[in-house]
Design a protein around this motif. Structure first.
Motif, PDB file in Angstrom:
ATOM      1  N   ASN A 168       0.802  -1.226   0.000  1.00 60.53           N
ATOM      2  CA  ASN A 168       0.000   0.000   0.000  1.00 60.53           C
ATOM      3  C   ASN A 168       0.833   1.273   0.000  1.00 60.53           C
ATOM      4  N   LYS A 191      13.038  -6.095  -0.297  1.00 57.41           N
ATOM      5  CA  LYS A 191      12.058  -6.964  -0.957  1.00 57.41           C
ATOM      6  C   LYS A 191      10.716  -6.233  -0.935  1.00 57.41           C
ATOM      7  N   PRO A 192      10.348  -5.646  -2.075  1.00 64.84           N
ATOM      8  CA  PRO A 192       9.036  -4.982  -2.113  1.00 64.84           C
ATOM      9  C   PRO A 192       7.922  -6.019  -2.120  1.00 64.84           C
ATOM     10  N   TYR A 228       6.706 -14.268   0.293  1.00 63.68           N
ATOM     11  CA  TYR A 228       7.254 -14.478   1.639  1.00 63.68           C
ATOM     12  C   TYR A 228       8.482 -15.391   1.645  1.00 63.68           C
ATOM     13  N   GLY A 231      11.331 -13.261   1.266  1.00 63.70           N
ATOM     14  CA  GLY A 231      11.489 -12.505   2.517  1.00 63.70           C
ATOM     15  C   GLY A 231      12.166 -13.364   3.580  1.00 63.70           C
ATOM     16  N   THR A 235      14.992 -13.005   6.720  1.00 59.81           N
ATOM     17  CA  THR A 235      14.688 -13.075   8.155  1.00 59.81           C
ATOM     18  C   THR A 235      15.527 -14.161   8.840  1.00 59.81           C
ATOM     19  N   SER A 248       1.232  -6.895   7.449  1.00 58.86           N
ATOM     20  CA  SER A 248       0.152  -7.339   8.337  1.00 58.86           C
ATOM     21  C   SER A 248       0.702  -7.855   9.670  1.00 58.86           C
ATOM     22  N   GLU A 269       6.457  -2.609  11.564  1.00 61.12           N
ATOM     23  CA  GLU A 269       5.407  -1.609  11.304  1.00 61.12           C
ATOM     24  C   GLU A 269       4.209  -2.379  10.775  1.00 61.12           C
ATOM     25  N   PHE A 473       7.421   7.485  13.259  1.00 56.00           N
ATOM     26  CA  PHE A 473       6.159   6.878  12.832  1.00 56.00           C
ATOM     27  C   PHE A 473       6.116   5.416  13.268  1.00 56.00           C
TER      28      PHE A 473
END
Ligand code: NAD
Length: 517
Positions: A168, A191-192, A228, A231, A235, A248, A269, A473
């Motif tokens: 988003n 990684k978008p 993922y 991603g 991680t 999420s 975030e 933020f």
């Protein structure tokens, strides 16, 4: 090119960004690029296939890691103000390319063109902030308890920062992270979202050009693509000391555990469930504008979107009627057309979740006062356009307790004092953004006090969305506790070191401990 893409100059934008020919999974301008299976990017605006992008394999990932590791050695040694000069040039390039990049964001993600431009402006703003920061990476000095000793603390570069981002905010969140990380002397692997891969490639092209013009290695800014599984390569990789993940709550829980299992740092975030409290002293006109923009802007797909409106019973009907009238004026359609207020959801899966949420709120006893529904026919061929909906509900409904990433606003009534409204507002698992609409100073200050909002962001007389980059933020509770962007958020991208220097010929021990030989 689709009719809409031609009419709104998408091809011109893609050419300006060097991503016009993305049908076979290859791209220009990238020195290392993925060779795995292909993901297809469809525009939610008109359903057109925009690009086919190859995902990153394990072997590709190792090449990226090697480039990033090599680049870090020289980049961290460059004085921070000199790193700032590179970010300044990046900001200048973004100024030049604001319109095409804003257009691509709008076309690939579906937010309005104005919001697409706003996202690029945020990138420019964080570059400016980072340039200033490059001369302000301050540590502290403190007095030693030992005579002839000096103590201070300083910040050093961390290494490789992994950035995982959501669909988003397909470009700004990367910039928030990467501009600060670069200033701090880190290199980044990004990684978008697999839903907006073309935005990622466009950004990579822009920074790659800046790095090339300065004879710097592209490993300072790396891009990997995929879902993922890609991603997870980051991680689980202990060569990456910090993983910054935006998305999420369910994703955050998995990422946090994977990173913690190797004692790495994560900056999370995650989702919000944001509310505006409307007290009897609220300015109703401002309330309606703030609530409508917060609920339907970006088609309700902002982490800070307004999901709950907690209204005092004495003004409940007035606010409700004003909202229903305002919703009748909303124009839903092509977000590139500036006459429209609301664009599409990201994809058909999001439409299914929207429909399920509306069914669920009714099943739980809520009442739809603005019905919603999926739009069909000319201009809505992508199947992703939905009507913003309003439901009267209760805070303890299961559906109200969860974030649905769609334009659904729940009206919740409170009676009695502000404390009751705050109990409702804080009575969810998430803690990102919150707001109060009131002209009463006592209410406003109480809302901001320690007994007030438990969120990372608490506003008075503005809505829940639309943060500026100058402040830190992020949010509390299941939103993940991370802080990005302004203020002192830079500290997470660095390692802190405490130094004690003895300039005497004695060796006294701390706490007066005696150790004589
Ligand atoms: P998502 O969680 O589906 O995906 C986000 C990113 O995480 C994607 O790049 C995805 O590939 C990656 N990912 C998913 N599972 C992973 C795993 N196990 N390991 C590593 N990477 C993984 O989120 P989304 O649908 O793209 O975005 C919407 C969500 O993001 C909403 O909940 C929204 O509130 C949240 N969001 C939060 C903020 C914030 O600052 N708090 C900002 C933007 C979006």
């Amino acid at each position: 090119m689709s009719k809409i893409a031609t009419a709104f100059g998408i091809n011109k934008a893609l050419i300006a960004l060097g991503v016009q020919d993305m049908n076979n999974g290859t791209s220009t301008g990238l020195s290392f690029f993925s060779s795995g299976e292909i993901i297809e990017s469809y525009s939610p605006v008109d359903g057109a296939l925009i690009a086919k992008v190859k995902t990153t394999t394990k072997a590709d990932y190792e090449k990226v890691m090697a480039s990033a590791s090599a680049a870090f050695i020289s980049w961290q040694k460059k004085p921070a103000p000199q790193r700032g000069e590179i970010i300044r040039q990046f900001g200048e390039k973004l100024r030049e390319l604001k319109e095409p990049l804003g257009k691509l964001v709008s076309y690939e993600m579906g937010k309005s063109y104005q919001e697409g431009l706003g996202e690029v402006q945020e990138m420019i703003d964080i570059c400016d902030f980072a340039v200033g920061l490059s001369r302000q990476l301050h540590g502290l000095t403190m007095h030693s308890e030992r005579p002839g000793h000096r103590m201070y603390e300083q910040y050093h570069s961390l290494g490789i920062v992994g950035i995982i981002s959501a669909f988003n905010f397909p470009v700004a969140v990367w910039a928030w992270n990467t501009a600060l990380a670069w200033i701090c002397g880190d290199v980044c692997i990004w990684k978008p979202s697999e839903k907006t891969p073309l935005c990622g490639i466009a950004c990579q092209n822009i920074i790659a050009e800046v790095l090339q013009e300065n004879n710097l290695p592209e490993g300072i800014s790396c891009l990997i693509n995929g879902d993922y599984r890609v991603g997870e390569m980051m991680t689980r990789d202990n060569r990456i000391p910090l993983v910054s993940a935006t998305g999420s709550i369910s994703m955050g829980k998995v990422v946090a555990q994977a990173v913690a299992a190797r004692l790495g740092k994560s900056l999370l975030e995650l989702g919000g469930n944001n509310a505006i409290i409307v007290t009897p002293d609220a300015d109703i006109k401002m309330t309606v504008i703030g609530a409508v923009f917060g609920a339907v802007g970006t088609a309700g797909q902002r982490c800070t979107s307004t999901r709950r409106l907690i209204i005092h019973e004495s003004i409940y009907d007035t606010v409700k009627d004003a909202l229903v009238t305002a919703y009748k004026q909303l124009r839903i359609g092509n977000p590139l057309d500036e006459n429209n207020h609301v664009g599409p959801l990201i994809d058909p899966d999001a439409v299914v979740l929207y429909k399920k949420a509306l069914e669920k709120v009714v099943m739980e006893g809520g009442q739809l006062i603005v019905e919603g529904g999926v739009l069909k026919g000319e201009g809505y061929e992508s199947g992703c356009y939905v009507r913003p909906a309003i439901a009267e509900a209760k805070n303890n409904f299961e559906i109200v307790q969860h974030e649905t990433f769609a334009p659904i606003l729940y009206l919740l009534k409170y009676s009695g004092t502000l404390e009751n409204a705050i109990t409702i507002q804080n009575g969810v698992a998430q803690g990102l953004s919150s707001a109060i609409m009131t002209n009463n100073l006592r209410e406003a200050e109480y809302f901001l006090s320690t007994a007030g909002s438990d969120c990372g962001i608490a506003n008075v007389n503005i809505g829940t969305s639309g943060a500026e980059i100058g402040g830190a933020f992020g949010g509390e509770k299941e939103t993940g506790g991370g802080r990005e962007s302004g203020s002192d958020a830079w500290k997470i991208y660095m390692r802190r070191q405490t130094n004690t220097i003895n300039y005497t010929s004695e060796l006294p021990l701390a706490q007066g401990i005696k150790f004589d030989l």
